[in-house]
Design an enzyme around this catalytic site. Structure first.
Site, PDB file in Angstrom:
ATOM      1  N   SER A  99       0.875  -1.208   0.098  1.00 42.90           N
ATOM      2  CA  SER A  99       0.079  -0.079  -0.100  1.00 42.90           C
ATOM      3  C   SER A  99       1.144   1.126   0.083  1.00 42.90           C
ATOM      4  O   SER A  99       1.725   1.432   1.002  1.00 42.90           O
ATOM      5  CB  SER A  99      -0.801   0.222   1.288  1.00 42.90           C
ATOM      6  OG  SER A  99      -1.635  -1.227   1.539  1.00 42.90           O
ATOM      7  N   LYS A 140      -7.388   2.231  -2.323  1.00 41.95           N
ATOM      8  CA  LYS A 140      -6.842   1.513  -0.895  1.00 41.95           C
ATOM      9  C   LYS A 140      -6.820   2.623   0.158  1.00 41.95           C
ATOM     10  O   LYS A 140      -7.076   2.413   1.249  1.00 41.95           O
ATOM     11  CB  LYS A 140      -5.539   0.953  -1.078  1.00 41.95           C
ATOM     12  CG  LYS A 140      -4.904   0.548  -0.054  1.00 41.95           C
ATOM     13  CD  LYS A 140      -5.275  -0.819   0.748  1.00 41.95           C
ATOM     14  CE  LYS A 140      -4.675  -1.222   2.018  1.00 41.95           C
ATOM     15  NZ  LYS A 140      -5.483  -2.049   2.950  1.00 41.95           N
ATOM     16  N   LYS A 154       0.945   5.801   7.925  1.00 36.01           N
ATOM     17  CA  LYS A 154       1.708   5.828   6.792  1.00 36.01           C
ATOM     18  C   LYS A 154       0.437   6.038   5.760  1.00 36.01           C
ATOM     19  O   LYS A 154       0.306   6.975   5.191  1.00 36.01           O
ATOM     20  CB  LYS A 154       2.485   4.833   6.290  1.00 36.01           C
ATOM     21  CG  LYS A 154       2.913   4.579   5.229  1.00 36.01           C
ATOM     22  CD  LYS A 154       2.263   3.729   4.204  1.00 36.01           C
ATOM     23  CE  LYS A 154       2.091   2.239   4.731  1.00 36.01           C
ATOM     24  NZ  LYS A 154       1.243   1.395   3.665  1.00 36.01           N
TER      25      LYS A 154
HETATM   26  P1  NAD Z   1       5.748  -5.903   7.609  1.00 33.66           P
HETATM   27  O1  NAD Z   1       6.384  -4.508   8.050  1.00 33.66           O
HETATM   28  O2  NAD Z   1       5.120  -6.872   8.606  1.00 33.66           O
HETATM   29  O3  NAD Z   1       6.513  -6.516   6.366  1.00 33.66           O
HETATM   30  C1  NAD Z   1       7.272  -5.693   5.384  1.00 33.66           C
HETATM   31  C2  NAD Z   1       8.425  -6.457   5.106  1.00 33.66           C
HETATM   32  O4  NAD Z   1       9.341  -5.992   4.301  1.00 33.66           O
HETATM   33  C3  NAD Z   1       9.300  -6.925   6.207  1.00 33.66           C
HETATM   34  O5  NAD Z   1       9.629  -8.242   6.511  1.00 33.66           O
HETATM   35  C4  NAD Z   1      10.712  -6.130   5.923  1.00 33.66           C
HETATM   36  O6  NAD Z   1      11.839  -6.674   6.626  1.00 33.66           O
HETATM   37  C5  NAD Z   1      10.426  -6.033   4.446  1.00 33.66           C
HETATM   38  N1  NAD Z   1      11.436  -4.998   3.710  1.00 33.66           N
HETATM   39  C6  NAD Z   1      11.331  -3.864   4.148  1.00 33.66           C
HETATM   40  N2  NAD Z   1      12.389  -3.142   3.138  1.00 33.66           N
HETATM   41  C7  NAD Z   1      13.052  -4.022   2.513  1.00 33.66           C
HETATM   42  C8  NAD Z   1      13.880  -3.697   1.383  1.00 33.66           C
HETATM   43  N3  NAD Z   1      14.387  -2.770   1.092  1.00 33.66           N
HETATM   44  N4  NAD Z   1      14.129  -5.142   0.904  1.00 33.66           N
HETATM   45  C9  NAD Z   1      13.599  -6.278   1.419  1.00 33.66           C
HETATM   46  N5  NAD Z   1      12.487  -6.265   2.114  1.00 33.66           N
HETATM   47  C10 NAD Z   1      12.224  -5.135   2.926  1.00 33.66           C
HETATM   48  O7  NAD Z   1       4.292  -5.042   6.701  1.00 33.66           O
HETATM   49  P2  NAD Z   1       3.049  -5.897   6.386  1.00 33.66           P
HETATM   50  O8  NAD Z   1       2.103  -5.921   7.353  1.00 33.66           O
HETATM   51  O9  NAD Z   1       3.361  -7.060   5.923  1.00 33.66           O
HETATM   52  O10 NAD Z   1       2.495  -4.905   5.209  1.00 33.66           O
HETATM   53  C11 NAD Z   1       3.086  -4.629   3.812  1.00 33.66           C
HETATM   54  C12 NAD Z   1       2.156  -3.865   3.098  1.00 33.66           C
HETATM   55  O11 NAD Z   1       0.787  -4.298   2.984  1.00 33.66           O
HETATM   56  C13 NAD Z   1       2.235  -2.467   3.703  1.00 33.66           C
HETATM   57  O12 NAD Z   1       2.136  -1.413   2.645  1.00 33.66           O
HETATM   58  C14 NAD Z   1       0.935  -2.403   4.421  1.00 33.66           C
HETATM   59  O13 NAD Z   1       0.486  -0.880   4.581  1.00 33.66           O
HETATM   60  C15 NAD Z   1      -0.028  -3.320   3.608  1.00 33.66           C
HETATM   61  N6  NAD Z   1      -1.057  -4.102   4.201  1.00 33.66           N
HETATM   62  C16 NAD Z   1      -0.805  -4.486   5.552  1.00 33.66           C
HETATM   63  C17 NAD Z   1      -1.916  -5.173   6.117  1.00 33.66           C
HETATM   64  C18 NAD Z   1      -1.813  -5.905   7.508  1.00 33.66           C
HETATM   65  O14 NAD Z   1      -2.994  -6.197   8.005  1.00 33.66           O
HETATM   66  N7  NAD Z   1      -0.627  -6.039   8.116  1.00 33.66           N
HETATM   67  C19 NAD Z   1      -3.228  -5.344   5.445  1.00 33.66           C
HETATM   68  C20 NAD Z   1      -3.415  -4.878   4.286  1.00 33.66           C
HETATM   69  C21 NAD Z   1      -2.246  -4.362   3.741  1.00 33.66           C
END
Ligand code: NAD
Length: 307
Positions: A105, A180, A248
């Site tokens: 997102s 979104k 964010k």
């Molecule tokens: P998270 O922080 O749990 O996971 C993100 C992952 O990306 C981490 O494992 C991190 O180490 C990795 N990462 C960060 N920078 C990196 C890089 N440069 N190279 C490689 N890996 C890297 O986040 P999440 O909850 O999985 O969310 C991911 C996306 O999905 C976000 O944009 C969030 O807004 C969206 N989202 C999350 C949810 C939720 O319930 N958690 C629901 C819908 C959408």
């Protein structure tokens, strides 16, 4: 028949982990990379994952040695930008017939910029931000708000279908991210509305369970009431969806409104409340922990009453 045999996935956090499991379940080999190596090890060691279907890539560029299709599931626009364009990023690998599917997102403006620039470089790009949370990712039931060129979306569909159920084409590049942001803004406003109202209710001496039972059939009903209030009442503030990530998303709405010179007074207020929660050290907690701001002011807690 599936067009792709192997699928790259960058970002194996709360969402990416479940998505990876479902890609493997659907028959794909997942070429995984996360800046935090333990995230990939967790996938390799997961009991219900066939580890012969997981390849740990050295970096994002290395993924392109195995496959030309790469999904990104990262926190925000700068992370997506660095994974695509940065040192050892996807574009520094093999770019023949490359297809990038960003399911994070992020900013609709940044997304449009990536889509235009990648098209000029001959790289296919679509967006597919999701909703449905960690359980949707684990169960393969995510809602996917996809956008981009129709033909490219056709090509992405088999991957979307492996991780999601409700797949909606929103329009041209940026439209999926806009939908979104719209959802995230409403969900933040609903959480604040629930927090204010239930703090008032408890301060007035009424059992929140009684109010919840009534409002479940009332006009105040919302997703947060059904899904987050039960966790608040248990005192469970572990993520789930972190305050940092929700802040964010709200900031993306504020930026969009600023760009369009559109006054959104409640959005500004909600953004300040979420920023306050971050300053108070709640950024890593679930977004329902926003209620703690109100509980602190009122000197009450919205919890189950021990009878
Ligand atoms: P998270 O922080 O749990 O996971 C993100 C992952 O990306 C981490 O494992 C991190 O180490 C990795 N990462 C960060 N920078 C990196 C890089 N440069 N190279 C490689 N890996 C890297 O986040 P999440 O909850 O999985 O969310 C991911 C996306 O999905 C976000 O944009 C969030 O807004 C969206 N989202 C999350 C949810 C939720 O319930 N958690 C629901 C819908 C959408």
């Amino acid at each position: 028949m599936a067009k792709y045999e192997k699928v790259g996935l960058v970002g194996l956090g709360v969402m990416g982990f479940g998505m990876a499991k479902n890609l493997v379940k659907a028959g794909y080999t997942v070429v995984a990379y996360d800046v935090f190596p333990q995230a990939v090890e967790r996938l390799l060691n997961a009991e219900d994952v066939d580890s012969s279907k997981v390849i740990a890539a050295k970096d994002a560029a290395d993924i392109t040695n195995y496959t030309n299709v790469v999904v990104t599931m990262l926190p925000n626009s700068p992370h997506v930008e660095s994974v695509i364009y940065g040192e050892n990023g996807i574009l520094s690998g093999k770019t023949d017939d490359l297809f990038i599917i960003d399911m994070s997102s992020i900013s609709p403006v940044a997304t449009k910029k990536f889509a235009e620039d990648l098209k000029a470089k001959g790289v296919k790009f679509v967006e597919g931000p999701v909703s449905g949370g960690q359980s949707g990712a684990m169960n393969g039931t995510l809602t996917i708000m996809c956008a981009g060129d129709d033909k490219d979306l056709d090509d992405a569909m088999e991957i979307f279908e492996a991780v999601g159920k409700n797949i909606v084409r929103c329009g041209a590049a940026g439209a999926g991210q806009t939908v979104k942001v719209t959802n995230q803004l409403m969900s933040a406003i609903n959480l604040i509305s629930l927090s204010e109202a239930f703090t008032l209710c408890v301060k007035a001496g009424v059992d929140p369970q009684i109010a919840m039972d009534v409002i479940t059939n009332g006009s105040g009903k919302c997703w947060a009431l059904d899904n987050r209030l039960p966790e608040i009442m248990k005192g469970n503030f572990e993520p789930g969806f972190k305050i940092d990530l929700h802040t964010k998303d709200i900031k993306l709405a504020v930026e969009m409104a600023k760009e369009m010179n559109l006054p959104l007074p409640v959005t500004d207020m909600v953004c300040n409340l979420f920023k306050t929660a971050q300053i108070k050290g709640l950024g890593g907690k679930d977004n329902c922990a926003i209620i703690k701001l109100y509980e602190d002011i009122a000197g009450v807690e919205v919890r189950h009453v021990n009878k």
